[in-house]
Design a protein around this motif. Structure first.
Motif, short mmCIF file in Angstrom:
data_model
loop_
_atom_site.label_atom_id
_atom_site.label_comp_id
_atom_site.label_asym_id
_atom_site.label_seq_id
_atom_site.Cartn_x
_atom_site.Cartn_y
_atom_site.Cartn_z
N PRO A 12 -5.16 12.50 -0.71
CA PRO A 12 -6.43 12.59 0.01
C PRO A 12 -6.64 13.97 0.64
O PRO A 12 -5.81 14.87 0.48
N GLU A 30 -12.40 7.80 4.04
CA GLU A 30 -11.63 6.67 4.57
C GLU A 30 -11.89 6.47 6.05
O GLU A 30 -11.99 5.34 6.53
N TRP A 31 -11.97 7.59 6.78
CA TRP A 31 -12.15 7.51 8.24
C TRP A 31 -12.84 8.77 8.72
O TRP A 31 -12.53 9.88 8.27
N GLN A 48 -10.51 11.84 3.80
CA GLN A 48 -11.37 11.61 2.63
C GLN A 48 -10.53 11.20 1.43
O GLN A 48 -9.43 11.72 1.22
N HIS A 49 -11.06 10.25 0.62
CA HIS A 49 -10.42 9.89 -0.65
C HIS A 49 -10.53 11.05 -1.62
O HIS A 49 -11.54 11.76 -1.66
N ASP A 97 0.83 -1.21 0.00
CA ASP A 97 0.00 0.00 0.00
C ASP A 97 0.86 1.26 0.00
O ASP A 97 0.51 2.26 -0.65
N ASP A 148 0.71 4.44 -2.80
CA ASP A 148 -0.11 5.56 -2.33
C ASP A 148 0.23 6.85 -3.06
O ASP A 148 1.15 6.91 -3.88
N LEU A 205 -3.78 3.86 9.95
CA LEU A 205 -4.29 5.23 9.79
C LEU A 205 -3.23 6.24 10.20
O LEU A 205 -3.01 7.25 9.52
N ARG A 240 -0.56 6.54 7.57
CA ARG A 240 -1.02 7.33 6.41
C ARG A 240 -1.00 8.82 6.72
O ARG A 240 -0.58 9.64 5.88
N GLU A 249 -15.87 10.14 -0.85
CA GLU A 249 -15.84 8.88 -0.10
C GLU A 249 -14.82 9.03 1.04
O GLU A 249 -13.66 9.35 0.80
#
Length: 349
Positions: free
Chosen positions: A202, A333-334, A321-322, A111, A115, A239, A242, A331
């Motif tokens: 993001p 993510e969290w 957010q994506h 990942d 990214d 998380l 990221r 969309e």
């Protein structure tokens, strides 16, 4: 018709049983149970509290001396010293989390390689940052931006005006900016940061608090134009990893160590503390050793210290957010929700 019970019909036995149930305290036990908060007299309460505090301190010192003596004795006998007790804190007693990063997690590394931050972190692209504010801002918003510009190299500021945020995102894409940072103010005080990764996201929304500008920091230092070092602490989950890479993508990946500048993002219980320091090397005479050099002068030793440059503030992640900013079709993510805070020992970063 009623009748009277005789004394011998079990009354005496019941009274004896009740008497046996009642605990009996003597005077010494009662005094030991009394707490300072139970004493109404102020002077007496202060004396009792000071006495208890002194007794606890003496007992703690005895334990420390006994532990040091046992460790010294074990070293003299060639044995292993007893293990040091690790105090329990909220951090080291946190709830188990399946998303904690592990060094053998191949999926995590896959990942990371795919990214959005990879081109910047691999030095294929130079980070270029655009700052702006919300539509109705105060003097504190641009003041924070000017100080952040001195922290983040290769950054520009554009006034918001009446433009929509989506139009500003399109403008930043055309000008080859890699990130857009929006400072939101409420009641003349910055209260949020919106960081948008360009061109593909993001988008992270942070709550901002405890802001202290450079002019309000006592004995602050003035930063130079050197590219700073970056320190990221305690971003342990996926998380958190990221979010940490998102912060890392804002800075150039070639720090100039001559500038002695350090920018720190320290995660503590999901609150991200931002600090900006420069380290200083003070040369002082070594008075403790008492040794002198060949020329008879006292030896000097170098003592490092940190000097805060500012600004300093605290961030709390609200949403991730994506893609770029989109309130309707985006969309997420969290998203942080109040019902997620079920325990003081549950952390997400």
């Amino acid at each position: 018709m009623g009748f009277k019970r005789k004394k011998g019909d079990g009354d005496g036995e019941e009274m004896e049983a009740e008497g046996n149930r009642r605990p009996s305290f003597n005077t010494a036990e009662r005094r030991s149970v009394i707490l300072p908060s139970m004493i109404k007299n102020k002077d007496k309460r202060a004396k009792v509290y000071a006495k208890q505090k002194h007794e606890k301190k003496v007992e703690k010192q005895k334990k420390i001396k006994a532990r040091d003596a046992a460790e010294k004795q074990a070293l003299e006998l060639g044995e292993e010293p007893p293990q040091k007790q690790i105090p329990k804190t909220i951090e080291n007693t946190r709830e188990a989390d399946e998303t904690v990063c592990r060094p053998d997690d191949e999926e995590l590394f896959a990942d990371i390689d795919a990214d959005e931050f990879n081109p910047v972190l691999r030095r294929e692209v130079t980070p270029k940052i655009l700052f702006t504010t919300c539509r109705f801002n105060s003097t504190r918003g641009p003041a924070l931006i000017s100080e952040l510009q001195s922290v983040i190299p290769n950054s520009d500021y554009r006034k918001r005006g009446t433009y929509d945020l989506k139009k500003i995102v399109e403008y930043a894409k055309k000008k080859d900016y890699t990130s857009l940072i929006v400072v939101h103010t409420n009641r003349r005080e910055p209260d949020a940061l919106l960081i948008i990764g360009l061109p593909n996201g993001p988008t992270a929304h942070f709550k901002l608090s405890s802001l202290v500008l450079r002019k309000d920091i006592k004995n602050h230092g003035n930063p130079t134009s050197h590219e700073p070092e970056l320190v990221l602490n305690n971003f342990t989950t996926r998380l958190g990893n990221r979010v940490g890479r998102f912060f890392q993508s804002l800075f150039p990946q070639q720090p100039n160590f001559r500038g002695r500048r350090v920018v720190t993002f320290h995660n503590q219980r999901d609150f991200i503390l931002f600090r900006h320091h420069r380290y200083i090397f003070d040369v002082k005479e070594d008075k403790q050793s008492g040794t002198k050099g060949k020329d008879g002068a006292a030896k000097e030793r170098v003592k490092p210290r940190l000097q805060e440059c500012g600004p300093s503030f605290t961030l709390k992640l609200v949403t991730l957010q994506h893609g770029t900013f989109d309130t309707k079709g985006g969309e997420f993510e969290w998203v942080h929700k109040p019902e997620m805070d079920t325990s003081r020992r549950r952390f997400f970063l």
